[in-house]
Design a protein around this motif. Structure first.
Motif, PDB file in Angstrom:
ATOM      1  N   PHE A  81       0.828  -0.973  -0.038  1.00 40.13           N
ATOM      2  CA  PHE A  81      -0.160  -0.093   0.143  1.00 40.13           C
ATOM      3  C   PHE A  81       0.802   1.205  -0.004  1.00 40.13           C
ATOM      4  O   PHE A  81       0.490   2.502  -0.565  1.00 40.13           O
ATOM      5  CB  PHE A  81      -1.097   0.143   1.290  1.00 40.13           C
ATOM      6  N   ASP A  82       2.370   1.194   0.627  1.00 38.33           N
ATOM      7  CA  ASP A  82       2.897   2.275   0.703  1.00 38.33           C
ATOM      8  C   ASP A  82       3.954   2.472  -0.792  1.00 38.33           C
ATOM      9  O   ASP A  82       4.671   3.243  -1.004  1.00 38.33           O
ATOM     10  CB  ASP A  82       3.779   2.238   1.874  1.00 38.33           C
ATOM     11  N   ASP A  83       3.480   1.511  -1.531  1.00 35.23           N
ATOM     12  CA  ASP A  83       4.580   1.717  -2.942  1.00 35.23           C
ATOM     13  C   ASP A  83       3.617   2.283  -3.968  1.00 35.23           C
ATOM     14  O   ASP A  83       2.757   1.857  -4.826  1.00 35.23           O
ATOM     15  CB  ASP A  83       4.444   0.407  -3.435  1.00 35.23           C
ATOM     16  N   VAL A  84       3.456   3.615  -3.799  1.00 37.34           N
ATOM     17  CA  VAL A  84       2.576   4.698  -4.410  1.00 37.34           C
ATOM     18  C   VAL A  84       3.097   4.629  -5.936  1.00 37.34           C
ATOM     19  O   VAL A  84       2.272   4.668  -6.659  1.00 37.34           O
ATOM     20  CB  VAL A  84       2.771   5.960  -4.048  1.00 37.34           C
ATOM     21  N   LEU A  85       4.443   4.450  -6.352  1.00 46.00           N
ATOM     22  CA  LEU A  85       4.576   4.473  -7.528  1.00 46.00           C
ATOM     23  C   LEU A  85       4.409   3.359  -8.437  1.00 46.00           C
ATOM     24  O   LEU A  85       3.863   3.417  -9.450  1.00 46.00           O
ATOM     25  CB  LEU A  85       6.356   4.600  -7.781  1.00 46.00           C
ATOM     26  N   GLY A  86       4.452   2.258  -7.597  1.00 49.09           N
ATOM     27  CA  GLY A  86       3.680   0.890  -8.363  1.00 49.09           C
ATOM     28  C   GLY A  86       2.429   1.039  -8.701  1.00 49.09           C
ATOM     29  O   GLY A  86       2.009   0.364  -9.773  1.00 49.09           O
ATOM     30  N   ARG A  87       1.500   1.533  -7.555  1.00 50.39           N
ATOM     31  CA  ARG A  87       0.186   1.621  -7.782  1.00 50.39           C
ATOM     32  C   ARG A  87      -0.240   2.597  -8.961  1.00 50.39           C
ATOM     33  O   ARG A  87      -1.030   2.399  -9.775  1.00 50.39           O
ATOM     34  CB  ARG A  87      -0.546   1.855  -6.633  1.00 50.39           C
ATOM     35  N   LEU A  88       0.707   3.737  -8.928  1.00 47.87           N
ATOM     36  CA  LEU A  88       0.376   4.729 -10.170  1.00 47.87           C
ATOM     37  C   LEU A  88       0.822   4.266 -11.536  1.00 47.87           C
ATOM     38  O   LEU A  88       0.023   4.488 -12.606  1.00 47.87           O
ATOM     39  CB  LEU A  88       1.189   5.952  -9.750  1.00 47.87           C
ATOM     40  N   GLU A  89       1.862   3.433 -11.595  1.00 51.08           N
ATOM     41  CA  GLU A  89       2.216   2.387 -12.748  1.00 51.08           C
ATOM     42  C   GLU A  89       1.083   1.804 -13.404  1.00 51.08           C
ATOM     43  O   GLU A  89       0.618   1.763 -14.659  1.00 51.08           O
ATOM     44  CB  GLU A  89       3.391   1.870 -12.890  1.00 51.08           C
ATOM     45  N   VAL A  90       0.253   1.079 -12.477  1.00 54.73           N
ATOM     46  CA  VAL A  90      -0.857   0.333 -12.812  1.00 54.73           C
ATOM     47  C   VAL A  90      -1.990   1.194 -13.247  1.00 54.73           C
ATOM     48  O   VAL A  90      -2.637   0.890 -14.503  1.00 54.73           O
ATOM     49  CB  VAL A  90      -1.433  -0.770 -11.702  1.00 54.73           C
TER      50      VAL A  90
END
Length: 705
Positions: free
Chosen positions: A682-691
């Motif tokens: 949940f704290d991996d903002v960049l990974g979530r934004l990439e999706v």
């Protein structure tokens, strides 16, 4: 009447529409009024239970004990190997095989001999044995009465004219035999017992076989052991059907992930297995070499000799070649040797080839046709009985078996066990079978083989001296010895520490529910590269997917509500399906999960939800062909702080009309399709934004076609 057990009957009851769950049905004798069986309806089927079974001591229809049975040998002819494990043998391929063929050959003959030796000699308490077959009609395992299976195995090794055990060939084609019941009836009795599932035969034709294995592991906490007969589709790929090479390669990759112990029929096959595991970067489980038996008639009572008509067809002297007639067995090699000897003026014996026609035999068959079977010196015999084969072995001059590659080489051992010299190849496993009693040649060099075979034909004293060595020195392997090694290995597998039956998910790794891409490509050059890139391209990230991304997704599926994976993904069966996995330690702060679904037309507009242990994680409507769902998850722990498996249920509302509509477009009764899955911390903002970015960009792409 056949003398193999108490009389029983069985039948299917089909109610339309299905009866409500928990309906009780009593089967009553019309003559006496006695209740014979009771049935409890579950879902769309029913569990058959004896009306007299004590509730506190659950048993199955065939008396699977709920506690370990005392260890007593079944037969006075042998001492049972001690052990409390239940051993379940998956014989599905054997059942399918006898639905299509009259006589056992190859792998099916091998596993029948192992099982029959096990039962005849009382190697293991038969009350701790179960025989399983997969019911392809209903989509679940059944277990077959040990008494019936024992009698059937004995019967199948008799000549067809002497068989007494009746079964439906059409039922066998879908995995059914008499005296059987669904395995889930016995789950209560089996739960908590130490158990091993063993595969002796061939299951690679079933692309989704290991979903069944993994599901049984989850339900019964069993270990899995299997026999590897050869790696021919990998290391001698040019000699076999390329379709077989594809499915076998994928099967073995899954086997290396889910097998606790391997059996190999030879040291060479064991080395091949270890070599392949190293090539794909995995650690192979332990391997036990069982070998194969050296006799084909160990269980056959002495019968009548072959008919005079058969014996009159075979001119003496003759040389014998027992094998399926296919390219790998190298019949064309023997043809060329015989042809050169004839040209040199040698009075060659007739060559008798025993076996069915197989793959890549066209060159040999064409040469036979062109030369009128080499001027009537070469003969092909099919569907030969055991009595006829025994007569052929005993009366031949010697045997030939110049195979290019083998996992074992049954005809070599059979020939030597009959006291007959065998000329074979010094390749793969064949020197293990022949030892120093066989005559070896290079199967790719007719020039060096011709003088060897010429001398065997023309120098009787030399040939008889070699044959004397065979008679006095060859040590045959009995099927009883092979069966003992299998049982000992199964017990060893049962002692293996339990490993997780749920794969651990990697944060940031996209998983594809589609079928593992083929290792072989039917394209060349740039087209081949484009095909590889397309089949492994991620949808939710910018990465390309490894084999593990496909294989782990297959193992996420829990329960029976699944079809086989396809190139795009996998269909669940309406109305719901389950996913199970372990979240990694790095996910203690929670994860954002992403699931990409495919929606069939009848489900458009319907509501759905995703839940875990009754908690709704996501809900919405299926408003388009492809639906993207994102939701939060937290890892769950037991009292000792260990991470528990996450079990998700993806549900749609059950509607009989929708179910009928779905079955009309696809007889499997499909529900939602599963394409891709990914979790990010949940704290991996960049990974979530990439999706999110990837999905936004795909929405702007021009539709295919």
């Amino acid at each position: 009447m056949a003398g193999y057990g108490a009389p029983e009957c069985g039948f299917d009851l089909v109610f339309q529409p299905p009866l409500p769950v928990s309906t009780r049905i009593a089967i009553v004798s019309k003559g006496t009024g006695k209740e014979l069986l009771s049935a409890i309806v579950y879902d769309e089927g029913m569990i058959m239970q004896s009306g007299n079974a004590a509730a506190e001591e659950p048993v199955s229809l065939f008396g699977v004990p709920s506690v370990p049975a005392p260890q007593e040998p079944f037969s006075e002819r042998g001492v049972a190997i001690a052990g409390n494990n239940l051993i379940l043998f998956d014989i599905s391929d054997l059942v399918y095989y006898i639905g299509h063929h009259d006589n056992l050959t190859g792998i099916q003959r091998v596993q029948s001999c192992i099982l029959l030796a096990m039962l005849r000699h009382g190697i293991y308490d038969r009350r701790r044995l179960l025989f399983l077959s997969y019911n392809n009609h209903r989509g679940h395992f059944i277990h077959i009465s040990v008494e019936f299976m024992s009698a059937l195995l004995e019967d199948l090794l008799r000549p067809a004219r002497d068989r007494r055990i009746a079964y439906s060939r059409e039922d066998a084609k879908v995995g059914l035999l008499p005296q059987s019941a669904p395995l889930h009836q016995s789950f209560g009795a089996l739960a908590g017992q130490s158990a091993v599932l063993c595969l002796l035969g061939a299951a690679w034709v079933n692309r989704d076989y290991f979903r069944r294995v993994v599901e049984l592991k989850r339900v019964l906490d069993l270990r899995f052991a299997m026999v590897v007969h050869d790696l021919i589709p990998i290391y001698a790929r040019e000699t076999c059907d390329q379709g077989t090479a594809r499915v076998f390669t994928s099967f073995l990759k899954r086997a290396l992930r889910n097998t606790d112990l391997f059996f190999a029929v030879s040291q060479n096959t064991a080395r091949d297995l270890q070599r392949y595991a190293e090539e794909i970067g995995v650690t192979a489980p332990p391997v036990i070499v069982t070998q194969n038996g050296s006799t084909f008639d160990e269980f056959i009572a002495a019968g009548a000799p072959p008919s005079p008509l058969f014996m009159e067809r075979i001119r003496k002297p003759f040389t014998l070649f027992v094998s399926t007639i296919e390219g790998r067995k190298n019949h064309i090699f023997v043809f060329r040797v015989w042809q050169e000897l004839v040209k040199a003026g040698v009075d060659v014996p007739d060559l008798v080839c025993v076996g069915r026609l197989g793959w890549r035999a066209e060159q040999f068959l064409s040469k036979l046709t062109e030369t009128n079977n080499l001027q009537r010196r070469i003969h092909i015999l099919k569907d030969v009985s055991d009595e006829e084969l025994d007569w052929l072995y005993k009366n031949c001059l010697f045997t030939v078996y110049p195979s290019l590659y083998e996992g074992w080489g049954l005809p070599v051992g059979e020939s030597l066990a009959k006291g007959k010299l065998c000329v074979t190849s010094r390749t793969s496993s064949l020197p293990e079978v022949g030892g120093d009693c066989a005559v070896y040649i290079d199967p790719n060099d007719t020039g060096s083989a011709i003088p060897v075979l010429r001398r065997l034909i023309t120098d009787a004293a030399w040939r008889e001296g070699l044959e004397h060595k065979v008679v006095t020195s060859y040590q045959p392997v009995s099927w009883r010895t092979v069966a003992e090694r299998v049982i000992t290995g199964c017990l060893e597998a049962g002692r293996k520490p339990r490993t997780s039956i749920f794969p651990t998910i990697d944060c940031g790794q996209e998983y594809c529910f589609g079928a593992l891409p083929d290792a072989l490509s039917d394209r060349l050059g740039e087209e081949m590269m484009a095909q590889i890139l397309e089949t492994r391209r991620a949808r939710l990230t910018s990465a390309y997917l490894s084999d593990a991304a496909f294989l782990a997704a297959e193992e996420f599926r829990i329960g029976e509500s699944w079809c086989e994976p396809e190139s795009w993904g996998v269909w669940s069966r309406y109305p719901d399906a389950g996913l199970g996995f372990l979240l990694p330690q790095e996910a203690q702060g929670g994860v954002q999960a992403c699931l990409l679904l495919n929606v069939p037309d009848p489900l458009r507009g319907m509501s759905f939800h995703i839940e875990e242990d009754g908690e709704i994680l996501a809900a919405g409507y299926l408003n388009s062909e492809e639906v993207f769902v994102t939701f939060r998850m937290q890892p769950r722990h037991d009292a000792e702080g260990r991470v528990l498996p996450s079990r998700l249920m993806v549900r749609t509302r059950h509607d009989p009309a929708k179910q009928a509509e779905l079955r009309a477009i696809d007889a499997r009764g499909i529900g939602l399709g599963f394409k891709r899955f990914l979790v990010n911390r949940f704290d991996d903002v960049l990974g979530r934004l990439e999706v999110m970015e990837r999905l936004s960009m795909r929405a702007l792409e021009k539709p295919a076609g």
